[in-house]
Design a protein around this motif. Structure first.
Motif, PDB file in Angstrom:
ATOM      1  N   MET A 102      81.728 -31.609  -1.976  1.00 37.38           N
ATOM      2  CA  MET A 102      82.433 -30.356  -1.680  1.00 37.38           C
ATOM      3  C   MET A 102      83.879 -30.643  -1.280  1.00 37.38           C
ATOM      4  O   MET A 102      84.798 -29.913  -1.656  1.00 37.38           O
ATOM      5  N   LYS A 103      84.071 -31.726  -0.507  1.00 39.79           N
ATOM      6  CA  LYS A 103      85.436 -32.080  -0.088  1.00 39.79           C
ATOM      7  C   LYS A 103      86.289 -32.474  -1.288  1.00 39.79           C
ATOM      8  O   LYS A 103      87.482 -32.157  -1.349  1.00 39.79           O
ATOM      9  N   ALA A 135      86.290 -22.532   0.682  1.00 37.95           N
ATOM     10  CA  ALA A 135      85.578 -21.708   1.665  1.00 37.95           C
ATOM     11  C   ALA A 135      84.165 -21.377   1.187  1.00 37.95           C
ATOM     12  O   ALA A 135      83.910 -21.271  -0.016  1.00 37.95           O
ATOM     13  N   PHE A 136      83.272 -21.228   2.145  1.00 31.18           N
ATOM     14  CA  PHE A 136      81.889 -20.854   1.808  1.00 31.18           C
ATOM     15  C   PHE A 136      81.280 -20.098   2.979  1.00 31.18           C
ATOM     16  O   PHE A 136      81.806 -20.141   4.095  1.00 31.18           O
ATOM     17  N   GLU A 137      80.176 -19.420   2.692  1.00 32.06           N
ATOM     18  CA  GLU A 137      79.383 -18.801   3.758  1.00 32.06           C
ATOM     19  C   GLU A 137      78.314 -19.812   4.169  1.00 32.06           C
ATOM     20  O   GLU A 137      77.719 -20.473   3.324  1.00 32.06           O
ATOM     21  N   TYR A 138      78.085 -19.909   5.479  1.00 32.77           N
ATOM     22  CA  TYR A 138      77.134 -20.878   6.020  1.00 32.77           C
ATOM     23  C   TYR A 138      75.921 -20.150   6.581  1.00 32.77           C
ATOM     24  O   TYR A 138      76.067 -19.141   7.272  1.00 32.77           O
ATOM     25  N   LEU A 191      76.198 -21.920   1.459  1.00 33.50           N
ATOM     26  CA  LEU A 191      75.602 -23.191   1.870  1.00 33.50           C
ATOM     27  C   LEU A 191      74.481 -22.913   2.870  1.00 33.50           C
ATOM     28  O   LEU A 191      74.699 -22.289   3.917  1.00 33.50           O
ATOM     29  N   ILE A 215      78.367 -32.887   1.043  1.00 36.55           N
ATOM     30  CA  ILE A 215      79.656 -32.619   1.706  1.00 36.55           C
ATOM     31  C   ILE A 215      80.796 -33.416   1.062  1.00 36.55           C
ATOM     32  O   ILE A 215      81.852 -32.836   0.772  1.00 36.55           O
ATOM     33  N   PRO A 216      80.616 -34.721   0.788  1.00 39.48           N
ATOM     34  CA  PRO A 216      81.704 -35.423   0.081  1.00 39.48           C
ATOM     35  C   PRO A 216      82.046 -34.770  -1.265  1.00 39.48           C
ATOM     36  O   PRO A 216      83.221 -34.666  -1.616  1.00 39.48           O
ATOM     37  N   MET A 259      90.810 -33.781   3.593  1.00 42.30           N
ATOM     38  CA  MET A 259      90.175 -33.055   2.490  1.00 42.30           C
ATOM     39  C   MET A 259      89.314 -31.928   3.031  1.00 42.30           C
ATOM     40  O   MET A 259      88.409 -32.170   3.815  1.00 42.30           O
ATOM     41  N   ILE A 260      89.605 -30.730   2.636  1.00 44.68           N
ATOM     42  CA  ILE A 260      88.882 -29.565   3.128  1.00 44.68           C
ATOM     43  C   ILE A 260      88.187 -28.923   1.930  1.00 44.68           C
ATOM     44  O   ILE A 260      88.813 -28.699   0.899  1.00 44.68           O
ATOM     45  N   PRO A 261      86.907 -28.625   2.051  1.00 45.78           N
ATOM     46  CA  PRO A 261      86.223 -27.961   0.932  1.00 45.78           C
ATOM     47  C   PRO A 261      86.714 -26.523   0.762  1.00 45.78           C
ATOM     48  O   PRO A 261      87.303 -25.958   1.678  1.00 45.78           O
TER      49      PRO A 261
END
Lengths: 164, 284
Positions: free
Chosen positions: B41-42, B5-8, B51, B38-39, B1-3
């Motif tokens: 987001m996944k 995309a986001f900027e970190y 984020l 995170i779960p 499971m991949i979230p």
């Protein structure tokens, strides 16, 4: 697609540097980018513990951490704990006490158990069950995992005493 | 499971955090240990285009014990709560509750701030903090303000914290008397089917005061003032226990889900509260 990040990790004593999207989970970094396949993907929802690694001295489920969060960290996987020619006492004990059957959970189990024994070198059965509660095994019924950890603890304590 | 995309971002101070929050509004979220976010987001239940990782901000990882209250930084982990010997002396209910949260790996990462700020009705610390009459410090563009835990929760994931504010600390008046955090869960790592936080003061064989809050039995934690009041002045006998449970049942509003139907949850809530009161009373 977001900007790739420059990430540095020290994995099993070796410096690693790479570019990754922020959403890359550490377990994928380890398994697919660095070819360190000891930590497994089980539930991928932070329940089963098959992906457990040690990060800066803490047991962490690497499916629930982004590689970007671990930037700058020291990571230890089962590969950094012992190998075929230099088994860690926990690995030997799991082998001798039938602490595994299919073996899928074992890298996470042993990685977690190294920290448990660091924090509590002589745990009771109850303390082992509590301290290992984040790792699920579907084969052994846990009894032999507990025996293995107790045996490894005894072995490690004896070796430590002998050295003193 | 991949979230998605986001900027970190990993800012070094709170000013840096606040400026990102101001720029991106509710497209930005702060993250402490990440073990709730995170779960989500996944599973793509949370969409977080920006984020903000709080790990380098500093100043939020201390437990300070004063003469009449204690202050827990938002980044203090559940495992820090468990290991802190002085905290276990002055507020043992915190350790008792933390030991029942998730599992060792999750407790190394999961923080008090994340647990209370997230607004998930399944989290244990919100109910506990309502029982203890804690207050939450949030900081935003207009400075700091304190919000009582009992006023903080509006609905599931909806709290009195504004989007551009960050929860930085929890202040707890030093608890008095006997305590218990009792939790029924299906398995390690699951949220409560029902949980109860009880703090109770005994004077001359009678209950002088009692504070009761329930977890995961409504879309917010439930502070049941009436349940506590039902015990005051009694010897916490069977009649008082029954009255407290009845009062609590009036205040909760459980939903039918994979932890059971409403009737079952009401039943479990009653059993758990009774056990919690009995244990707290035995320690009072």
């Amino acid at each position: 697609m977001s900007k790739k990040m420059h990430i540095k990790l020290k994995v099993n004593g070796k410096d690693e540097e790479f570019l990754a999207e922020p959403r890359e989970l550490l377990i994928y970094t380890l398994r697919e980018r660095l070819n360190i396949t000891g930590p497994h993907i089980g539930c991928e929802t932070s329940h089963c513990g098959a992906c457990t690694v040690t990060i800066n001295g803490k047991s962490v489920k690497s499916c629930t951490m982004f590689a970007a969060q671990a930037d700058g960290a020291e990571v230890t996987t089962i590969e950094g704990i012992g190998g075929p020619d230099d088994l860690h006492p926990l690995q030997t004990a799991f082998k001798e006490h039938h602490g595994l059957q299919c073996g899928y959970c074992t890298p996470g189990m042993i990685t977690r158990a190294t920290k448990l024994l660091e924090e509590n070198p002589n745990p009771t059965e109850e303390e082992i069950r509590f301290g290992m509660a984040g790792n699920i095994c579907r084969c052994t019924g846990y009894q032999n995992i507990i025996k293995s950890i107790q045996a490894a603890a005894a072995e490690m304590n004896a070796a430590k005493e002998a050295a003193e | 499971m991949i979230p998605a995309a986001f900027e970190y971002y990993r800012p070094k101070d709170m000013a840096g955090v606040l400026s990102i929050l101001e720029e991106h509004g509710d497209d930005a979220r702060v993250m402490a240990g990440g073990h709730s976010l995170i779960p989500m987001m996944k599973l793509r239940m949370a969409d977080v285009p920006h984020l903000i990782d709080l790990q380098d901000v500093g100043g939020m990882s201390d437990i300070e014990i004063g003469s009449d209250s204690l202050r827990i930084g938002a980044m203090v982990t559940q495992s820090q709560i468990i290991e802190h010997a002085e905290l276990a002396q002055v507020a043992p209910i915190l350790r008792e509750a933390a030991l029942q949260i998730a599992d060792p790996q999750v407790r190394y990462m999961g923080t008090v701030g994340g647990n209370v700020a997230n607004g998930d009705p399944g989290n244990d610390m919100p109910g506990l903090m309502q029982c203890l009459d804690a207050s939450f410090t949030v900081v935003g563009p207009d400075g700091e303000r304190d919000i009582a835990a009992r006023d903080f929760y509006e609905a599931a994931y909806m709290t009195a914290r504004e989007d551009e504010e960050v929860l930085t600390a929890v202040t707890v008046p030093l608890p008095k008397g006997g305590y218990a955090y009792e939790k029924q869960k299906r398995k390690i790592g699951d949220y409560a089917t029902a949980a109860a936080a009880v703090q109770i003061v005994k004077e001359g064989g009678a209950c002088a005061s009692a504070s009761i809050a329930m977890t995961n039995l409504s879309d917010t934690p439930v502070y049941s003032e009436a349940a506590g009041a039902a015990l005051v002045g009694t010897s916490v006998d069977d009649a008082a226990l029954k009255a407290a449970v009845s009062a609590m049942l009036e205040d909760i509003d459980p939903a039918d889900d994979n932890r059971g139907p409403v009737a079952f949850k009401n039943h479990v809530a009653g059993v758990i509260l009774r056990r919690a009161i009995e244990r707290a009373w035995s320690r009072a």
